[in-house]
Design a protein around this motif. Structure first.
Motif, PDB file in Angstrom:
ATOM      1  N   PHE A  67      71.608  46.853   6.183  1.00 31.89           N
ATOM      2  CA  PHE A  67      72.102  46.803   4.975  1.00 31.89           C
ATOM      3  C   PHE A  67      71.329  47.778   4.083  1.00 31.89           C
ATOM      4  N   ASN A  68      72.080  48.131   2.876  1.00 30.39           N
ATOM      5  CA  ASN A  68      71.405  49.151   1.916  1.00 30.39           C
ATOM      6  C   ASN A  68      70.547  48.520   0.861  1.00 30.39           C
ATOM      7  N   ASP A  69      70.306  47.215   1.015  1.00 32.64           N
ATOM      8  CA  ASP A  69      69.196  46.611   0.110  1.00 32.64           C
ATOM      9  C   ASP A  69      68.089  46.350   0.667  1.00 32.64           C
ATOM     10  N   CYS A  70      67.012  47.189  -0.022  1.00 33.97           N
ATOM     11  CA  CYS A  70      65.512  47.136   0.412  1.00 33.97           C
ATOM     12  C   CYS A  70      64.949  45.494   0.773  1.00 33.97           C
ATOM     13  N   LEU A  71      65.702  44.798  -0.137  1.00 33.59           N
ATOM     14  CA  LEU A  71      65.180  43.357  -0.037  1.00 33.59           C
ATOM     15  C   LEU A  71      66.091  42.440   0.737  1.00 33.59           C
ATOM     16  N   GLU A  72      67.104  42.927   1.460  1.00 34.58           N
ATOM     17  CA  GLU A  72      67.985  42.188   2.263  1.00 34.58           C
ATOM     18  C   GLU A  72      66.907  40.954   3.106  1.00 34.58           C
ATOM     19  N   ALA A  73      67.596  39.752   2.909  1.00 33.18           N
ATOM     20  CA  ALA A  73      66.840  38.539   3.616  1.00 33.18           C
ATOM     21  C   ALA A  73      65.327  38.658   3.590  1.00 33.18           C
ATOM     22  N   LYS A  74      64.790  39.057   2.577  1.00 32.07           N
ATOM     23  CA  LYS A  74      63.454  38.820   2.174  1.00 32.07           C
ATOM     24  C   LYS A  74      63.117  37.584   1.427  1.00 32.07           C
ATOM     25  N   PHE A  75      62.187  36.835   1.807  1.00 31.44           N
ATOM     26  CA  PHE A  75      61.753  35.575   1.194  1.00 31.44           C
ATOM     27  C   PHE A  75      60.559  35.108   1.627  1.00 31.44           C
ATOM     28  N   VAL A  83      89.472  30.775  13.475  1.00 32.09           N
ATOM     29  CA  VAL A  83      88.722  31.901  13.898  1.00 32.09           C
ATOM     30  C   VAL A  83      87.057  31.631  13.545  1.00 32.09           C
ATOM     31  N   LEU A  84      86.839  30.860  12.237  1.00 30.33           N
ATOM     32  CA  LEU A  84      85.646  30.551  11.820  1.00 30.33           C
ATOM     33  C   LEU A  84      85.089  29.511  12.974  1.00 30.33           C
ATOM     34  N   GLY A  85      85.748  28.476  13.570  1.00 33.43           N
ATOM     35  CA  GLY A  85      85.401  27.802  14.334  1.00 33.43           C
ATOM     36  C   GLY A  85      84.833  28.456  15.605  1.00 33.43           C
ATOM     37  N   ARG A  86      85.875  29.217  16.077  1.00 29.81           N
ATOM     38  CA  ARG A  86      85.669  29.567  17.548  1.00 29.81           C
ATOM     39  C   ARG A  86      84.321  30.708  17.577  1.00 29.81           C
ATOM     40  N   TYR A  87      84.363  31.445  16.567  1.00 29.44           N
ATOM     41  CA  TYR A  87      83.035  32.497  16.455  1.00 29.44           C
ATOM     42  C   TYR A  87      81.786  31.978  15.864  1.00 29.44           C
ATOM     43  N   GLN A  88      81.866  30.595  15.281  1.00 30.07           N
ATOM     44  CA  GLN A  88      80.821  30.186  14.447  1.00 30.07           C
ATOM     45  C   GLN A  88      80.476  30.948  13.368  1.00 30.07           C
ATOM     46  N   ILE A  89      81.590  31.128  12.682  1.00 34.73           N
ATOM     47  CA  ILE A  89      81.461  32.191  11.243  1.00 34.73           C
ATOM     48  C   ILE A  89      81.203  31.041  10.126  1.00 34.73           C
ATOM     49  N   ALA A  90      80.385  31.269   9.444  1.00 33.64           N
ATOM     50  CA  ALA A  90      80.109  30.357   8.109  1.00 33.64           C
ATOM     51  C   ALA A  90      80.186  31.337   6.765  1.00 33.64           C
ATOM     52  N   PRO A  91      81.285  30.971   6.028  1.00 33.82           N
ATOM     53  CA  PRO A  91      81.304  31.655   4.710  1.00 33.82           C
ATOM     54  C   PRO A  91      80.468  31.138   3.668  1.00 33.82           C
ATOM     55  N   VAL A  92      79.709  32.034   2.835  1.00 31.50           N
ATOM     56  CA  VAL A  92      78.842  31.791   1.883  1.00 31.50           C
ATOM     57  C   VAL A  92      78.939  32.575   0.771  1.00 31.50           C
ATOM     58  N   GLY A  93      78.769  32.180  -0.278  1.00 36.01           N
ATOM     59  CA  GLY A  93      78.767  32.905  -1.571  1.00 36.01           C
ATOM     60  C   GLY A  93      77.350  33.416  -2.015  1.00 36.01           C
ATOM     61  N   VAL A  94      77.267  34.530  -2.209  1.00 39.22           N
ATOM     62  CA  VAL A  94      75.831  35.128  -2.633  1.00 39.22           C
ATOM     63  C   VAL A  94      75.507  34.684  -3.653  1.00 39.22           C
ATOM     64  N   LEU A  95      74.199  34.351  -4.045  1.00 40.23           N
ATOM     65  CA  LEU A  95      73.692  33.803  -5.273  1.00 40.23           C
ATOM     66  C   LEU A  95      72.767  34.967  -5.875  1.00 40.23           C
ATOM     67  N   TYR A  96      72.746  35.336  -7.167  1.00 41.04           N
ATOM     68  CA  TYR A  96      72.078  36.484  -7.617  1.00 41.04           C
ATOM     69  C   TYR A  96      70.905  35.965  -8.648  1.00 41.04           C
ATOM     70  N   SER A  97      69.804  36.504  -8.348  1.00 44.07           N
ATOM     71  CA  SER A  97      68.865  35.793  -9.134  1.00 44.07           C
ATOM     72  C   SER A  97      67.663  36.880  -9.298  1.00 44.07           C
ATOM     73  N   SER A 138      71.425  35.307   1.582  1.00 45.63           N
ATOM     74  CA  SER A 138      72.664  34.942   0.829  1.00 45.63           C
ATOM     75  C   SER A 138      72.183  35.091  -0.531  1.00 45.63           C
ATOM     76  N   ILE A 139      70.927  35.584  -0.609  1.00 45.52           N
ATOM     77  CA  ILE A 139      70.438  35.477  -1.988  1.00 45.52           C
ATOM     78  C   ILE A 139      69.998  37.072  -2.512  1.00 45.52           C
ATOM     79  N   LYS A 140      70.459  37.697  -3.423  1.00 42.95           N
ATOM     80  CA  LYS A 140      70.254  39.103  -3.764  1.00 42.95           C
ATOM     81  C   LYS A 140      69.632  39.281  -5.070  1.00 42.95           C
ATOM     82  N   HIS A 141      69.429  40.231  -5.528  1.00 41.02           N
ATOM     83  CA  HIS A 141      68.704  40.466  -6.925  1.00 41.02           C
ATOM     84  C   HIS A 141      69.849  40.684  -7.856  1.00 41.02           C
ATOM     85  N   SER A 142      69.649  40.144  -9.084  1.00 35.96           N
ATOM     86  CA  SER A 142      70.712  40.164 -10.067  1.00 35.96           C
ATOM     87  C   SER A 142      71.546  41.463 -10.167  1.00 35.96           C
TER      88      SER A 142
END
Length: 297
Positions: free
Chosen positions: A45-53, A145-159, A213-217
């Protein structure tokens, strides 16, 4: 192209899980041609803080677990809590450190498909659809589709706060769900359920989804909705989820080939022209119909 003459269906439809993907002309042509939806690694991804915690401390984890169990126990008018005996603390910390490493590795293996919550976001048209020389796909995600491929929808939190992930926060959410679903269960029954395979699966999955799924504000204008899979890579699902294609401009090389692909491979997919104005209505969407016109030499 010409405007559709049919009116919108006024019947009440069941709730739909819908999101939108902005695509440049070449990207749209590629994914429509092969029918693939690519779930990218966080590192792509184009976010240098992607999945950083950072992980929470063991003390914070124990405190959060104790507070969750104690709260649910009080609702049932009984005593309860979570504690680690002092003699077991060293081994518990070692196991937690190992779990932290495995969890971090899992978050870097996942596949993420980033989408938006609306198709009329002007900045998104600018930098993800190449200054409107591209398209916006309306995608509907059925449970099959979600069940067959184990896809989980999630809204991004901004902080703007430091990212410290405490897996016990998800435990709190899940144990409260169990308490609400089973108001007649005793506390012992609820705690027994938290040790079940299904509970542990959801605990791991939801923790992974939240951690990635947490990104900077600064990114909050994107209103992102993510779809997360256990492993990154392409899935052959475009034909099952694509419902409508929006466009703003037609003066780019891929517009004609994309229209032909939609006619040939996606005949039931709707087409709509979107325009932005400085006066009301600020956004106008005009449904279109595809028509083949014979060419005589």
């Amino acid at each position: 192209m010409e405007p559709s003459k049919s009116s919108d269906d006024k019947q009440v439809a069941p709730p739909r899980r819908v999101s939108f993907k902005y695509r440049s002309g070449p990207a749209a042509l590629r994914c429509l041609s092969d029918g693939l939806v690519y779930f990218a690694k966080p590192s792509e991804f184009n976010d240098c803080l992607e999945a950083k915690f950072d992980h929470s401390s063991v003390a914070d984890y124990i405190e959060r677990m104790d507070r969750s169990i104690r709260s649910v126990s009080e609702q049932r008018s009984c005593a309860g809590g979570y504690a680690v005996p002092e003699g077991d603390l060293a081994s518990f910390e070692a196991k937690t450190a190992c779990d932290d490493v495995n969890f971090l590795e899992a978050t870097q293996r996942v596949g993420i498909y980033s989408t938006a919550s609306r198709p009329d976001n002007q900045p998104m048209w600018t930098y993800y659809s190449d200054n409107s020389k591209g398209f916006c796909f309306e995608l509907e995600w059925p449970d099959t589709v979600l069940g067959r491929y184990q896809i989980a929808p999630v809204g991004v939190l901004y902080s703007s706060a430091a990212r410290v992930h405490n897996r016990a926060d998800i435990f709190d959410t899940l144990i409260r769900e169990e308490a609400e679903l089973h108001p007649d269960w005793s506390m012992d029954q609820i705690l027994e359920e938290t040790r079940s395979e299904f509970f542990r699966f959801r605990f791991q999955m939801l923790n992974t989804c939240r951690a990635v799924s947490i990104k900077h504000s600064d990114w909050s204008h994107e209103h992102e909705v993510r779809f997360v899979t256990p492993r990154a890579g392409p899935l052959p699902i475009m034909g099952q989820i694509l419902k409508r294609v929006y466009f703003v401009r037609t003066d780019f090389p891929e517009w004609g080939p994309v229209m032909m692909l939609l006619h040939q491979l996606y005949p039931t997919v709707e087409l709509a022209k979107m325009s932005f104005q400085h006066v009301e209505p600020y956004v106008r969407v005009q449904g279109m119909t595809k028509k083949l016109v014979p060419v005589h030499e």
